[in-house]
Design a protein around this motif. Structure first.
Motif, PDB file in Angstrom:
ATOM      1  N   LEU B 412      20.059  29.457  -4.753  1.00  0.00           N
ATOM      2  CA  LEU B 412      19.762  30.572  -5.531  1.00  0.00           C
ATOM      3  C   LEU B 412      20.969  31.353  -5.968  1.00  0.00           C
ATOM      4  CD1 LEU B 412      16.459  31.729  -3.672  1.00  0.00           C
ATOM      5  CD2 LEU B 412      16.408  30.336  -5.747  1.00  0.00           C
ATOM      6  N   ASN B 413      21.904  30.810  -6.393  1.00  0.00           N
ATOM      7  CA  ASN B 413      23.198  31.356  -7.051  1.00  0.00           C
ATOM      8  C   ASN B 413      23.720  32.220  -5.766  1.00  0.00           C
ATOM      9  OD1 ASN B 413      22.749  30.311  -9.511  1.00  0.00           O
ATOM     10  ND2 ASN B 413      21.175  31.820 -10.026  1.00  0.00           N
ATOM     11  N   ASP B 414      23.692  31.523  -4.680  1.00  0.00           N
ATOM     12  CA  ASP B 414      24.283  32.062  -3.396  1.00  0.00           C
ATOM     13  C   ASP B 414      23.468  33.451  -2.961  1.00  0.00           C
ATOM     14  OD1 ASP B 414      26.268  30.168  -3.945  1.00  0.00           O
ATOM     15  OD2 ASP B 414      27.802  31.485  -4.214  1.00  0.00           O
ATOM     16  N   SER B 415      22.347  33.811  -3.648  1.00  0.00           N
ATOM     17  CA  SER B 415      21.835  34.833  -2.933  1.00  0.00           C
ATOM     18  C   SER B 415      21.022  34.287  -1.545  1.00  0.00           C
ATOM     19  CB  SER B 415      20.514  35.183  -4.005  1.00  0.00           C
ATOM     20  OG  SER B 415      19.773  34.293  -4.334  1.00  0.00           O
ATOM     21  N   LEU B 416      20.751  33.567  -1.548  1.00  0.00           N
ATOM     22  CA  LEU B 416      20.286  32.899  -0.234  1.00  0.00           C
ATOM     23  C   LEU B 416      20.988  32.048   0.578  1.00  0.00           C
ATOM     24  CD1 LEU B 416      17.570  32.804   1.422  1.00  0.00           C
ATOM     25  CD2 LEU B 416      16.783  30.755   0.171  1.00  0.00           C
ATOM     26  N   GLN B 417      21.127  32.212   1.726  1.00  0.00           N
ATOM     27  CA  GLN B 417      22.054  31.496   2.605  1.00  0.00           C
ATOM     28  C   GLN B 417      21.303  30.871   3.770  1.00  0.00           C
ATOM     29  OE1 GLN B 417      26.106  32.908   3.386  1.00  0.00           O
ATOM     30  NE2 GLN B 417      25.926  32.493   5.498  1.00  0.00           N
ATOM     31  N   PHE B 418      21.695  29.753   4.158  1.00  0.00           N
ATOM     32  CA  PHE B 418      21.212  29.045   5.376  1.00  0.00           C
ATOM     33  C   PHE B 418      22.202  28.581   6.194  1.00  0.00           C
ATOM     34  CE2 PHE B 418      19.872  25.007   7.232  1.00  0.00           C
ATOM     35  CZ  PHE B 418      18.809  25.579   8.017  1.00  0.00           C
ATOM     36  N   ASP B 419      21.936  28.966   7.571  1.00  0.00           N
ATOM     37  CA  ASP B 419      22.954  28.599   8.520  1.00  0.00           C
ATOM     38  C   ASP B 419      22.059  27.964   9.708  1.00  0.00           C
ATOM     39  OD1 ASP B 419      25.668  29.885   7.648  1.00  0.00           O
ATOM     40  OD2 ASP B 419      24.250  31.525   7.619  1.00  0.00           O
ATOM     41  N   LEU B 420      22.697  26.832  10.131  1.00  0.00           N
ATOM     42  CA  LEU B 420      22.136  26.081  11.157  1.00  0.00           C
ATOM     43  C   LEU B 420      23.308  25.872  12.147  1.00  0.00           C
ATOM     44  CD1 LEU B 420      19.750  24.300  12.376  1.00  0.00           C
ATOM     45  CD2 LEU B 420      20.752  22.530  11.299  1.00  0.00           C
ATOM     46  N   LEU B 421      22.942  25.843  13.612  1.00  0.00           N
ATOM     47  CA  LEU B 421      24.212  25.538  14.524  1.00  0.00           C
ATOM     48  C   LEU B 421      23.361  24.960  15.491  1.00  0.00           C
ATOM     49  CD1 LEU B 421      26.928  26.350  15.385  1.00  0.00           C
ATOM     50  CD2 LEU B 421      26.050  28.456  16.299  1.00  0.00           C
ATOM     51  N   LEU B 422      23.968  23.819  15.845  1.00  0.00           N
ATOM     52  CA  LEU B 422      23.338  22.941  16.858  1.00  0.00           C
ATOM     53  C   LEU B 422      24.463  23.107  18.092  1.00  0.00           C
ATOM     54  CD1 LEU B 422      21.804  20.002  15.104  1.00  0.00           C
ATOM     55  CD2 LEU B 422      20.431  22.059  15.991  1.00  0.00           C
ATOM     56  N   GLY B 423      24.034  23.317  19.293  1.00  0.00           N
ATOM     57  CA  GLY B 423      25.102  23.055  20.290  1.00  0.00           C
ATOM     58  C   GLY B 423      24.754  22.415  21.700  1.00  0.00           C
ATOM     59  N   TYR B 424      25.466  21.911  22.121  1.00  0.00           N
ATOM     60  CA  TYR B 424      25.465  21.097  23.493  1.00  0.00           C
ATOM     61  C   TYR B 424      26.697  21.602  24.490  1.00  0.00           C
ATOM     62  CZ  TYR B 424      24.833  17.714  27.211  1.00  0.00           C
ATOM     63  OH  TYR B 424      24.713  17.071  28.420  1.00  0.00           O
ATOM     64  N   HIS B 425      26.013  22.200  25.727  1.00  0.00           N
ATOM     65  CA  HIS B 425      27.004  22.535  26.638  1.00  0.00           C
ATOM     66  C   HIS B 425      26.514  21.790  27.969  1.00  0.00           C
ATOM     67  CE1 HIS B 425      29.476  25.235  29.101  1.00  0.00           C
ATOM     68  NE2 HIS B 425      28.453  25.487  29.952  1.00  0.00           N
ATOM     69  N   THR B 426      27.592  21.283  28.389  1.00  0.00           N
ATOM     70  CA  THR B 426      27.340  20.576  29.982  1.00  0.00           C
ATOM     71  C   THR B 426      28.541  21.061  30.808  1.00  0.00           C
ATOM     72  OG1 THR B 426      26.836  18.679  31.127  1.00  0.00           O
ATOM     73  CG2 THR B 426      28.271  18.619  29.347  1.00  0.00           C
ATOM     74  N   GLN B 427      28.290  21.357  32.212  1.00  0.00           N
ATOM     75  CA  GLN B 427      29.165  21.439  32.976  1.00  0.00           C
ATOM     76  C   GLN B 427      29.080  21.157  34.287  1.00  0.00           C
ATOM     77  OE1 GLN B 427      28.228  26.179  32.767  1.00  0.00           O
ATOM     78  NE2 GLN B 427      29.192  25.843  34.537  1.00  0.00           N
ATOM     79  N   VAL B 428      29.725  20.853  35.058  1.00  0.00           N
ATOM     80  CA  VAL B 428      29.556  20.266  36.487  1.00  0.00           C
ATOM     81  C   VAL B 428      30.512  21.062  37.596  1.00  0.00           C
ATOM     82  CG1 VAL B 428      29.129  17.927  35.746  1.00  0.00           C
ATOM     83  CG2 VAL B 428      31.526  18.729  36.343  1.00  0.00           C
ATOM     84  N   GLU B 429      30.116  21.223  38.608  1.00  0.00           N
ATOM     85  CA  GLU B 429      30.939  21.569  39.865  1.00  0.00           C
ATOM     86  C   GLU B 429      30.437  20.990  40.831  1.00  0.00           C
ATOM     87  OE1 GLU B 429      31.247  26.104  39.597  1.00  0.00           O
ATOM     88  OE2 GLU B 429      31.463  26.131  41.958  1.00  0.00           O
ATOM     89  N   GLU B 430      31.407  20.441  41.584  1.00  0.00           N
ATOM     90  CA  GLU B 430      31.157  19.511  42.771  1.00  0.00           C
ATOM     91  C   GLU B 430      31.950  19.637  43.668  1.00  0.00           C
ATOM     92  OE1 GLU B 430      31.050  15.323  42.190  1.00  0.00           O
ATOM     93  OE2 GLU B 430      29.613  15.355  40.419  1.00  0.00           O
ATOM     94  N   GLN B 431      31.687  20.207  45.030  1.00  0.00           N
ATOM     95  CA  GLN B 431      32.495  20.382  46.256  1.00  0.00           C
ATOM     96  C   GLN B 431      31.913  19.443  47.123  1.00  0.00           C
ATOM     97  OE1 GLN B 431      30.086  24.088  46.822  1.00  0.00           O
ATOM     98  NE2 GLN B 431      31.958  25.345  46.215  1.00  0.00           N
ATOM     99  N   ASN B 432      32.735  18.372  47.207  1.00  0.00           N
ATOM    100  CA  ASN B 432      32.447  17.273  48.076  1.00  0.00           C
ATOM    101  C   ASN B 432      33.422  17.126  49.368  1.00  0.00           C
ATOM    102  OD1 ASN B 432      30.481  15.741  46.408  1.00  0.00           O
ATOM    103  ND2 ASN B 432      32.289  15.793  45.048  1.00  0.00           N
ATOM    104  N   ALA B 433      33.114  17.256  50.619  1.00  0.00           N
ATOM    105  CA  ALA B 433      33.952  17.447  51.803  1.00  0.00           C
ATOM    106  C   ALA B 433      34.410  15.876  52.075  1.00  0.00           C
ATOM    107  CB  ALA B 433      32.961  17.514  53.087  1.00  0.00           C
ATOM    108  N   VAL B 434      35.887  15.901  52.411  1.00  0.00           N
ATOM    109  CA  VAL B 434      36.502  14.636  52.467  1.00  0.00           C
ATOM    110  C   VAL B 434      35.602  13.937  53.827  1.00  0.00           C
ATOM    111  CG1 VAL B 434      38.424  13.674  53.444  1.00  0.00           C
ATOM    112  CG2 VAL B 434      38.489  15.410  51.781  1.00  0.00           C
ATOM    113  N   ASP B 435      35.040  14.540  54.850  1.00  0.00           N
ATOM    114  CA  ASP B 435      34.291  14.286  55.856  1.00  0.00           C
ATOM    115  C   ASP B 435      33.018  14.705  55.941  1.00  0.00           C
ATOM    116  OD1 ASP B 435      32.917  13.384  58.062  1.00  0.00           O
ATOM    117  OD2 ASP B 435      34.706  12.975  59.178  1.00  0.00           O
TER     118      ASP B 435
END
Lengths: 343, 1068
Positions: B412-435
């Motif tokens: 509409l001649n820039d009077s209307l704006q559409f924004d879309l944002l898709l996101g994916y976030h993954t994180q790991v945290e591992e604590q592994n004893a040697v024994d």
């Protein structure tokens, strides 16, 4: 524009320095005014936590005071409030105080901190006053500060105890509190007793407990009575006892050994009286004790220890109790395991 | 057709074809990845606004150009502009009028243009200040630019840059903003939320070299943003352009480049450690450029960071030179005199691989997209410090990986704006004893290290106690040690946290009593937290200071199990009705959350110099029970465990901002803001309160469990034998799932901000701001029955109506009446807890010079007070980070004495950052950069132990009553030499010196007055404390005074000593 900005800056600074009051806190004390007694609690032998430790229950709660302890301990609130009526302090509860070891303990809970030095001495490990708890291990004592009077049967009773500045109306135990302990065996079991606060109890600003709140807070010492056996063993399910074990008839107070009649407290093995078996008083119990294995009285066999109905015993302060019915402990002493070759 | 003519014709076409320019105008909204510009075009001759003239925005940061027409007030607007330097060109009477300005992420810049008669084809450069004041919003905070990072001795990652913002300060887990804990911040990178779903902390940290701008918003933002009761850190990575640009960079430091750290004297332990940097380097490259010019750009970066620390483990012994069988004391320090027995080094290593990748595309002037990815996977190792060699090392894996896709279209001649944002976030945290097979065996009490002679290599007989031959009771122990660990590491966790997010917005501008910019948006995310929590060896053993041994192990529901657990149901026999079995492999909990948000906001420009930002945001959060529990019968209640643990859907956040510009030129603003901000409850609560966590606790009195001081294996065998018998005490902590109070309210903060900013001269502005931030409602787990059961509630709030409802339910459901009535009683008692209080009041004075290649200044002074009883999502005293599930509200008695100066209360806070470049022409450039930080010390407390919750949980005296740490300050400098190889290539060498004056100031002290259990002395002082009594257990008070910790009040943390790093950068 300069004026607008200038006024704005001034306004911001004024906002920043506007003070804010300390909010009301449920966990706060009430230092204003004289110290009020919120509740008086006693250790009871019939009210224990999950691990068997005796708990304190209220024998007095100040009426219409929102600061009385409300904490729920082992499923019940200390003092009643709307919706939490169980248990309300009552004459029945007041009637049975003191623990099975003979030491009575009462906690007087205040609504503010007391002047600690007015009510308590700190003693060092040798019992000398003047202990500095910042550098030494100390214990509290009120034996010399004498902030209360304790009487039983109208006679003054010596006491000790301590002052704990710790706590409020939601801690377990509540506080701040003055804890009074005395030897409940000094007076006869079942005696009416009272604790009365003195005017030497002052708060940190020097105000004394109002006269109408100093008591006397009354209670009865526990009755002297038979309290069960250890172990429990019946004819159908006899207990198993080691050869060097102990079987005990329990009482609510230390038993005067002189009141034990050997004919009324007996030990039978395999249907025959055990020669040399002697019942003795051991604190709040009458016991038969085994000695080294293979010696009397606990050689292997089927035993019955009995207190005959009608037997009367005395506690150390002189009051007596009569056991209404036969009390028995059926128990078995097993022979020792055979020696194995080579051992 | 030349560009100018084409532009004019395009603009005219837009105007005619649309026919809407009078009633609807261009959509305007800066967002988390872009900025905006507005301005007024006036005719100098008439003084009237110029209507329907063409305005074009161009920049190296912008693919193509943006074209708009002025409206009937002569105003123009550009939005969705990537940050950078822009030229605004106004076409008037066949002449061009150009004005330069900077656009920052999340900001609205103003650039008015006055046009005049000019020769056709002439280009007129409009003079005027580059406007720094954001006249479009009431946001407060600061923006860190590339110039800052290139020239100032700043930390290497954006997470470290947050501290440059007025009033910010470091806390245990990050940067605190406006008195909130760092776990209350939201970290947005490339428009998507990258905050740790488990604990609310920073997860996707990146090197500053990859960052274009970091916007640190400490308050005053509109309804578009939510899920933060602290600040919003909005990060935009670098992007490509129509030319190839990039850099190669490296930073290095090692132990030789640091001064010696002053020793921190501690009384009472012979085992100590020092940690020193062996080497620490980060090197990398980033490059961006066109894939298709004016259509498609790319940018990539990679930077490994390698760090090795040398941990020197030391055994010292106390000296008894005078032979009095007591440790000799240094009269200068008051501490025992010690000598070295033995020491050895351990290498702790960590490697992080930072990376970014980004593609910007513009399919047409109205449709563009950005696709980006970034991450920081890391591996490393670490060691337990105090204890034996066996089982002390563990390996770590950590890091985040993120992807974002953003689409932007205008209609509409820039009077209307559409924004879309898709996101994916993954994180790991591992604590592994040697024994992982060894159970932890911990001795809390003070032992002689000689007890562990079979475990502690190298001490020989030097730690053997010495007995006075004249008095055998008089024994001198040269090597006392506390908290000694034998065997495994104890509790460890491996977790994976994910977030999928979808954010969409429609922006529309309309004229009605001024001009409005409406934005309607949706902000949804699904998060997950999959955890495996376990103890090495399946359980832990601990001997307390009274010699009692405890065993803790995770157990789980099991109908065939051998451990009684759950509740005493219909038979009411006093024993639990259900059974559990041990879970030596740990407890797995896969949980998820759904967070929905819808917002509507209006930026209403009432007058050209008066804007009202109105907004409201609705949010719902649903937390789910661990998948494995759903449908089971809850042993705590007998009820069937539902899928949803809680739903909070009553979260409505109004926002109101007012901005007035007295200059009407964008050079100043007076602003005010009021808003409410709801927290997104981190998912730690899902795992811990709704994840089936039950800990079986068994205890033996000292006399009933004898453990020899021999080898680790023999100790573990002996303990195993002990705990195969019936213990003296056994209980289960936690019920698997916790009850949630009906009508649970969301946790929120409420802000009032009033401020003024004024641009005194070109590129320089000053500001004064007042901030009031409160935290009136919190979510916490509470127990109103002495710790028998816990529920999630709003402590201090009135739940009596909900209690009445439950009692009615109880009457109608006899089978569950006991449970319902018990809960009703507990709900009634929630009001017994102190209401949460956290009030932050601050006045901030700021001065900011616009960053250029030549210079930059960012300075602030903040006077603030932070008072209350609840620090936020973690305990500033114990460091417990269990958001909304800390121990602070677990029992009513834990709250006593907690009101006072908060752990983050630093009244005075001064920050200065800046640089200046001396251009030596062909000889190069010398840049001097520096930072100064000066702040009040933190207030301190007097803490004791709690029978159930352990060390430091009981505020023995009122919060903040102990002496405050002294004012601390430090200065860092950078000296940099640059050489221009050609117009676009530059080489730089620099050296950073941190803590130039080597002020190893006290930062913290030991606040534990006693390790004994003791209840608070409410409103008490030190004289009352002398009489404080210790508890043997909860409710079991003694007449013994508490034993004072000899280290109480002693310094335990210093500022790091002077150190340096060198670096180089080649950019093109």
């Amino acid at each position: 524009m300069k004026n607008v900005l200038g006024n704005m800056y001034l306004g911001i600074v004024a906002l920043a320095f506007a003070g804010c009051d300390t909010p009301e806190s449920n966990t706060g004390l009430r230092p204003e005014g004289p110290p009020d007694v919120l509740t008086v609690m006693g250790l009871t032998r019939d009210y224990n936590d999950a691990t068997g430790n005796p708990l304190e229950r209220a024998v007095f709660c100040k009426a219409d005071d929102e600061k009385v302890p409300r904490l729920i301990v082992s499923g019940a609130v200390i003092c009643p409030r709307p919706g939490f009526e169980d248990p309300a302090p009552s004459a029945d509860i007041n009637a049975d105080r003191g623990d099975v070891n003979g030491t009575a303990q009462f906690r007087i809970v205040f609504d503010e901190l007391l002047n600690p030095d007015a009510v308590e001495e700190l003693l060092d490990e040798d019992g000398n006053p003047g202990c500095d708890s910042f550098t030494e291990n100390c214990t509290g004592s009120i034996a010399n500060t004498n902030p209360v009077d304790v009487t039983c049967d109208g006679t003054a009773v010596a006491y000790d105890g301590y002052y704990a500045p710790n706590g409020n109306n939601v801690t377990n135990p509540p506080g701040p509190s003055l804890v009074v302990t005395f030897d409940a065996t000094a007076a006869q079991a079942g005696s009416p007793c009272s604790i009365t606060l003195k005017d030497t109890i002052i708060d940190k600003s020097g105000e004394v407990v109002p006269a109408d709140q100093r008591g006397p807070f009354t209670f009865n010492l526990p009755a002297f009575e038979f309290a069960g056996t250890d172990p429990v063993g019946t004819d159908a399910e006899p207990a198993v006892v080691e050869a060097d074990g102990v079987v005990a008839f329990l009482f609510s107070y230390p038993v005067d050994g002189g009141s034990i009649d050997a004919g009324e407290v007996t030990l039978m093995r395999d249907g025959m009286p055990v020669a040399g078996a002697v019942a003795t008083a051991d604190g709040a119990a009458i016991v038969f004790a085994g000695q080294d294995a293979m010696e009397t009285p606990f050689v292997p066999g089927e035993y019955v220890a009995t207190i005959t109905a009608g037997s009367t015993f005395a506690e150390l302060a002189g009051s007596t109790t009569t056991v209404d019915a036969d009390q028995t402990i059926h128990f078995t002493v097993m022979p020792p395991a055979p020696f194995t070759k080579g051992e | 057709m030349n560009t100018t003519l084409r532009t004019i014709l395009m603009a005219a076409a837009v105007s005619v074809a649309g026919g809407l320019s009078v009633t609807t105008l261009d959509a305007v909204a800066q967002n988390s990845t872009s900025g905006a510009v507005r301005g007024l075009v006036k005719d100098k001759a008439t003084g009237e606004p110029v209507i329907a003239t063409t305005v074009v925005a161009t920049s190296a940061a912008l693919i193509g150009e943006q074209i708009v027409l002025t409206d009937d007030n002569g105003q123009y607007y550009f939005d969705n502009l990537p940050p950078g330097e822009y030229v605004i060109t106004v076409y008037f009477n066949d002449a061009k009028f150009e004005r330069k300005l900077d656009v920052s992420v999340g900001k609205l810049a103003q650039a008015n243009v006055t046009v005049s008669s000019a020769t056709a084809g002439e280009t007129v450069i409009v003079k005027g200040q580059k406007i720094l004041v954001d006249s479009g919003s009431s946001k407060i905070g600061s923006t860190i630019t590339k110039e800052f990072v290139r020239n100032i001795p700043a930390p290497r990652t954006f997470g470290g840059l947050i501290g440059a913002t007025a009033g910010s300060q470091n806390d245990q887990y990050g940067a605190s903003l406006s008195g909130a804990t760092s776990a209350e911040n939201t970290y947005i990178v490339e428009g998507i939320n990258t905050t740790d779903t488990g604990f609310g902390t920073l997860a996707a940290n990146l090197p500053s070299e990859f960052i274009d701008q970091t916007e640190i918003v400490t308050g005053g933002y509109n309804a578009e943003f939510g899920r933060a009761t602290g600040g919003v850190i909005n990060v935009l990575t670098k992007q490509g352009s129509d030319e190839f640009h990039g850099s190669v960079f490296g930073y290095f430091r090692n132990g030789d480049m640091a001064a010696s750290a002053k020793l921190i004297d501690r009384q009472g332990s012979s085992v100590d450690r020092e940690t020193n940097i062996a080497s620490d380097m980060l090197f990398g490259a980033e490059v961006g450029g066109p894939i298709i010019k004016k259509k498609l750009w790319f940018h990539v970066g990679i930077a490994p960071a390698l760090r090795t620390d040398t941990i020197t483990r030391i055994v010292n012994r106390n000296v008894d030179a005078d032979g009095d069988f007591a440790a000799d004391v240094d009269p200068n320090t008051g501490f025992n005199i010690q000598e070295r027995v033995t020491s050895y080094d351990l290498d702790k290593k960590n490697t992080t691989y930072f990376f970014t990748g980004k593609i910007n595309g513009q399919l047409s002037p109205d449709h563009g997209f950005v696709l980006s990815t970034f991450g920081n996977p890391a591996t490393g190792n670490d060691f337990r410090q105090v204890g034996g060699v066996e089982g002390r090392e563990w390996k770590t894996k950590a890091g985040a990986l993120d992807g974002a896709f953003k689409w932007n279209s205008k209609f509409l001649n820039d009077s209307l704006q559409f924004d879309l944002l898709l996101g994916y976030h993954t994180q790991v945290e591992e604590q592994n004893a040697v024994d992982p097979t060894m159970a932890q065996i911990r001795y809390d009490g003070v032992q002689s290290l000689s007890d562990f002679a079979n475990i502690e290599a190298g001490i020989g007989t030097q730690c053997n106690p010495i007995v006075d031959p004249n008095n055998p009771d008089n024994v001198f122990d040269p090597c006392p040690v506390a908290l000694y660990n034998v065997g495994g590491l104890g509790f460890l966790e491996n977790r994976t946290n994910n977030r999928m997010s979808l954010v969409a917005g429609l922006t529309y501008r309309v004229k009605l009593a001024g001009s409005h910019i409406f934005k309607l948006g949706f902000d949804g995310e699904q998060t997950s937290y999959d955890a495996l929590r376990r103890h090495t060896g399946g359980r832990t053993f601990r001997q307390d200071t009274r010699g009692r041994w405890t065993q803790r192990q995770f157990v789980g529901f099991d109908a065939a199990g051998d451990i009684a657990c759950g509740f005493d149901g219909s038979d009411a026999d006093g024993d639990p009705d259900f059974t559990c079995s041990a879970r030596p492999g740990g407890l797995a909990a896969d949980t998820k959350n759904q967070n929905l948000g819808i917002y509507l906001q209006d930026s209403w420009q009432i007058l050209t110099n008066l804007t009202a930002n109105l907004g409201v945001r609705w949010e719902r959060q649903t937390g789910f029970v661990a998948e494995s529990l759903v449908g089971q019968q809850d042993p705590s209640t007998g009820e069937v465990i539902p899928e949803k643990a809680y739903t909070i859907d009553n979260m409505i956040s109004p926002r109101l901002g007012l901005i007035f510009d007295p200059t009407n030129e964008g050079r100043s603003k007076l602003f005010a803001h009021w808003g409410r901000f709801y927290e997104a409850v981190p998912m730690d609560i899902n795992v811990r309160a709704f994840g089936g966590e039950i800990t079986n606790f068994r205890r033996f009195n000292a006399a009933n469990c004898d453990v020899p001081y021999t080898t680790r294996a023999e100790m573990e065998t002996a303990l195993g034998a002990c705990f195969s018998n019936a213990p003296d005490v056994e209980t289960n902590l936690g019920g698997g799932t916790e009850y949630v109070a009906p009508n649970l309210k969301g946790q929120f903060s409420q802000d009032i901000i009033v401020g003024a900013e004024h641009q005194l001269m070109d590129n320089f502005k000053v500001g004064l701001t007042y901030v009031n931030k409160k935290l009136p409602v919190v979510i916490e787990d509470v127990s109103t029955d002495g710790g028998n059961t816990y529920m999630i509630a709003n402590p201090g709030e009135d739940f009596s109506a909900e209690a009445d409802d439950l009692r009615e339910l109880a009457a109608a459901n006899p089978d569950l009446a006991d449970i319902y009535n018990a809960r009703a009683d507990q709900l009634d008692a929630v009001s017994l807890f102190d209401k949460p209080v956290r009030t932050y009041d601050a006045i901030k004075i700021t001065a900011e010079q616009r960053p250029t290649d030549k210079s930059l200044l960012l300075a602030s002074y903040t006077y603030s007070r932070s008072k209350g009883n609840y620090p936020g999502l973690f305990s500033t005293e114990t460091g417990q980070l269990d958001p909304n599930l800390t121990s602070m509200y677990d029992l009513p008695d834990l709250m006593a004495n907690r009101y006072g100066a908060m752990g983050l209360d630093r009244p005075h806070n001064l920050k200065v950052d800046g640089f200046y470049m001396f251009d030596l022409g062909t000889a190069g450039m010398i840049t001097a950069g520096g930072t100064v930080r000066m702040e009040s010390g933190i207030p301190h407390n007097t803490l004791g132990g709690h029978a159930w919750y352990g060390d430091g949980e009981s505020f023995l005296l009122p919060r903040g009553i102990a002496a405050r740490s002294p004012v601390t300050w430090a200065a860092d400098i950078r000296a940099q030499y640059g050489y221009r190889i050609n117009k676009s290539m530059r080489a730089e060498l620099f050296v950073d010196v941190y803590n130039l004056f080597n002020n190893q100031d006290q930062l913290d002290v030991d606040e534990v007055y006693t390790y004994d259990y003791s209840d608070p002395v409410v409103d008490g002082d030190m004289n009352d404390l002398k009489h404080a009594k210790s508890n043997l257990d909860l409710g079991l008070q003694t007449n013994a005074t508490v034993i004072r910790n000899p280290n109480y009040g002693n310094l335990n943390t210093r500022r790091a000593p002077l150190s340096a790093q060198i670096g180089a950068r080649f950019s093109f």
